[in-house]
Design a protein around this motif. Structure first.
Motif, PDB file in Angstrom:
ATOM      1  N   ILE A 266       0.880  -1.169   0.000  1.00 41.39           N
ATOM      2  CA  ILE A 266       0.000   0.000   0.000  1.00 41.39           C
ATOM      3  C   ILE A 266       0.915   1.216   0.000  1.00 41.39           C
ATOM      4  CG2 ILE A 266      -1.778   1.288   1.247  1.00 41.39           C
ATOM      5  CD1 ILE A 266      -2.575  -1.412   2.569  1.00 41.39           C
ATOM      6  N   LEU A 267       0.815   2.039  -1.036  1.00 43.80           N
ATOM      7  CA  LEU A 267       1.684   3.203  -1.192  1.00 43.80           C
ATOM      8  C   LEU A 267       0.897   4.473  -0.897  1.00 43.80           C
ATOM      9  CD1 LEU A 267       4.329   4.573  -2.133  1.00 43.80           C
ATOM     10  CD2 LEU A 267       3.417   4.470  -4.473  1.00 43.80           C
ATOM     11  N   VAL A 268       1.428   5.263   0.048  1.00 43.17           N
ATOM     12  CA  VAL A 268       0.808   6.559   0.373  1.00 43.17           C
ATOM     13  C   VAL A 268       1.880   7.635   0.400  1.00 43.17           C
ATOM     14  CG1 VAL A 268      -1.122   5.553   1.649  1.00 43.17           C
ATOM     15  CG2 VAL A 268       1.002   6.132   2.846  1.00 43.17           C
ATOM     16  N   ALA A 269       1.432   8.889   0.466  1.00 42.53           N
ATOM     17  CA  ALA A 269       2.373  10.004   0.349  1.00 42.53           C
ATOM     18  C   ALA A 269       3.064  10.358   1.667  1.00 42.53           C
ATOM     19  CB  ALA A 269       1.653  11.234  -0.208  1.00 42.53           C
ATOM     20  N   ASP A 270       2.344  10.234   2.799  1.00 42.88           N
ATOM     21  CA  ASP A 270       2.932  10.717   4.053  1.00 42.88           C
ATOM     22  C   ASP A 270       2.406   9.930   5.261  1.00 42.88           C
ATOM     23  OD1 ASP A 270       0.326  11.761   4.578  1.00 42.88           O
ATOM     24  OD2 ASP A 270       0.843  13.574   3.440  1.00 42.88           O
TER      25      ASP A 270
ATOM     26  N   GLU B  39      15.598  -0.017  -1.004  1.00 49.02           N
ATOM     27  CA  GLU B  39      14.876   0.016   0.283  1.00 49.02           C
ATOM     28  C   GLU B  39      13.714  -0.980   0.289  1.00 49.02           C
ATOM     29  OE1 GLU B  39      16.230   4.247  -0.743  1.00 49.02           O
ATOM     30  OE2 GLU B  39      15.280   2.554  -1.757  1.00 49.02           O
ATOM     31  N   PHE B  40      12.975  -1.021  -0.798  1.00 50.92           N
ATOM     32  CA  PHE B  40      11.819  -1.910  -0.885  1.00 50.92           C
ATOM     33  C   PHE B  40      12.274  -3.362  -0.993  1.00 50.92           C
ATOM     34  CE2 PHE B  40       8.247  -4.166  -2.588  1.00 50.92           C
ATOM     35  CZ  PHE B  40       7.108  -3.472  -2.179  1.00 50.92           C
ATOM     36  N   GLY B  41      13.243  -3.623  -1.890  1.00 46.28           N
ATOM     37  CA  GLY B  41      13.724  -4.992  -2.098  1.00 46.28           C
ATOM     38  C   GLY B  41      14.316  -5.595  -0.843  1.00 46.28           C
TER      39      GLY B  41
ATOM     40  N   THR C  97      10.658   5.138   0.401  1.00 44.43           N
ATOM     41  CA  THR C  97      11.433   5.154  -0.854  1.00 44.43           C
ATOM     42  C   THR C  97      11.178   6.484  -1.556  1.00 44.43           C
ATOM     43  OG1 THR C  97       9.730   4.306  -2.356  1.00 44.43           O
ATOM     44  CG2 THR C  97      10.975   2.672  -1.100  1.00 44.43           C
ATOM     45  N   GLN C  98      11.764   6.644  -2.722  1.00 39.41           N
ATOM     46  CA  GLN C  98      11.578   7.874  -3.495  1.00 39.41           C
ATOM     47  C   GLN C  98      10.126   8.064  -3.930  1.00 39.41           C
ATOM     48  OE1 GLN C  98      14.247   5.821  -6.230  1.00 39.41           O
ATOM     49  NE2 GLN C  98      13.041   6.650  -7.940  1.00 39.41           N
ATOM     50  N   PHE C  99       9.316   6.975  -3.840  1.00 44.06           N
ATOM     51  CA  PHE C  99       7.918   7.047  -4.284  1.00 44.06           C
ATOM     52  C   PHE C  99       6.953   7.398  -3.159  1.00 44.06           C
ATOM     53  CE2 PHE C  99      10.123   3.879  -6.948  1.00 44.06           C
ATOM     54  CZ  PHE C  99      10.046   4.542  -8.175  1.00 44.06           C
ATOM     55  N   GLY C 100       7.414   7.254  -1.920  1.00 42.37           N
ATOM     56  CA  GLY C 100       6.547   7.526  -0.784  1.00 42.37           C
ATOM     57  C   GLY C 100       6.725   6.489   0.307  1.00 42.37           C
ATOM     58  N   LEU C 101       5.662   6.242   1.073  1.00 45.18           N
ATOM     59  CA  LEU C 101       5.700   5.250   2.158  1.00 45.18           C
ATOM     60  C   LEU C 101       4.957   3.981   1.732  1.00 45.18           C
ATOM     61  CD1 LEU C 101       4.953   7.553   5.231  1.00 45.18           C
ATOM     62  CD2 LEU C 101       7.173   6.649   4.506  1.00 45.18           C
ATOM     63  N   HIS C 102       5.598   2.831   1.960  1.00 49.76           N
ATOM     64  CA  HIS C 102       5.019   1.548   1.571  1.00 49.76           C
ATOM     65  C   HIS C 102       4.749   0.704   2.813  1.00 49.76           C
ATOM     66  CE1 HIS C 102       6.721   2.027  -2.622  1.00 49.76           C
ATOM     67  NE2 HIS C 102       7.582   2.763  -1.935  1.00 49.76           N
TER      68      HIS C 102
END
Length: 325
Positions: free
Chosen positions: A169-173, A220-222, A240-245
């Motif tokens: 689940i990817l969110v911004a903050d 970071e994700f891997g 990560t550079q995309f946000g919070l997972h």
């Protein structure tokens, strides 16, 4: 020569048929025309004796196998359009037309035209080269033993790295992540939470990312996914550079080696091409020894190089003579 003639006629007929399909698509012909209709495509023509004579033009015979050969050279979609009673009749008509134009060509004595002679000489050369290459390749084959030996020697090439399957689940903050946590704590499934909150396109699949290797993801994700156990949800969000997972590990597959049966077809093609290349180059080397090949200007260049080398050697020789004195 007979085969050569059939190839030429078939090629010309294919052009005619493809053109007729293109025109039929653009102009939408009336149903009364001889183009096969969509309904006719489903009505496959019955199997007939390939030697059955379908038409005669003068002394020439057009047989069932001639029509079948044309269909065999069409791409699958067009072949389906013509492999029925109406389609085969259309091909037969075009074969008849080709024979009629052959007779006209004989009447006009086109074979005496210098351009015709030049063209046929070039075509003859092309066909001769094709047959020559086919002749030296006809016995080239790869044995099961060769395939197995290559596989055993090159198993490294067939290794499959460890992979994992995860959802996220990817969110911004942090504020968005708190909402995710609240829904999960209230009993919402991870998949439903992903559909509700995630900004990643994988939300449509409940956050499922499928199987991937560590190197396919940002570090970071891997690293986080590979450190987890199956069924776990990451205790803390991974930034990560995309946000919070928020990550859920679904499955793990250990590193393995693809079995021989799985890669056999691939190896067969690869080894066969390698062998053919070897036969081709070996034959070329023999032909160059047998027949004198002169690249115009090459010898002159070689002579210049040799002259330069000799010029370089002369001072050395003179120096040695002086030392001896």
């Amino acid at each position: 020569m007979n085969r050569f003639r059939k190839v030429c006629v078939s090629s010309l007929l294919l052009l005619v048929l493809l053109a007729s399909v293109a025109v039929a698509t653009e102009t939408k012909p009336e149903p009364a025309k001889a183009e096969p209709s969509p309904a006719a495509v489903e009505e496959k023509a019955p199997v007939a004796d390939p030697e059955t004579v379908l038409a005669t033009v003068g002394s020439a015979e057009i047989k069932q196998k001639d029509v079948t050969a044309i269909i065999g050279r069409l791409d699958p979609q067009r072949a389906a359009m013509y492999d029925n009673e109406m389609g085969r009749r259309a091909i037969l008509e075009e074969l008849v037309n080709m024979e009629l134009f052959s007779l006209l060509g004989a009447e006009l004595a086109v074979e005496k035209d210098p351009k015709f002679i030049e063209t046929m000489n070039e075509v003859r050369k092309d066909v001769t080269r094709q047959f020559a290459v086919e002749a030296i390749m006809k016995d080239v084959a790869v044995t099961d033993e060769e395939i197995a030996a290559y596989y055993e020697k090159n198993k490294e090439n067939f290794k499959v790295p460890e992979t994992v399957r995860a959802s996220h689940i990817l969110v911004a903050d942090e504020d968005e992540m708190k909402k995710v946590r609240a829904d999960l704590d209230a009993g919402m499934s991870f998949e439903d939470a992903a559909r509700k909150h995630s900004s990643c396109p994988s939300k449509e699949q409940g956050g499922d990312l499928g199987y991937f290797s560590k190197e396919q993801m940002v570090p970071e994700f891997g690293n986080a996914a590979y450190a987890m156990k199956v069924g776990d949800i990451s205790a803390e969000p991974v930034k990560t550079q995309f946000g919070l997972h928020l990550i859920k590990l679904v499955d793990k597959k250990e590193a393995s080696v693809r079995p021989l049966d799985e890669v056999r077809a691939q190896l067969t093609e690869s080894l066969l091409n390698e062998k053919k290349a070897g036969v081709y180059n070996e034959q070329l080397a023999k032909l160059r020894e047998k027949h004198q090949v002169v690249i115009v200007g090459e010898k002159k260049e070689e002579a210049k190089v040799e002259a330069k080398e000799e010029a370089k050697e002369e001072p050395k020789e003179e120096a040695k003579k002086e030392e001896k004195k």
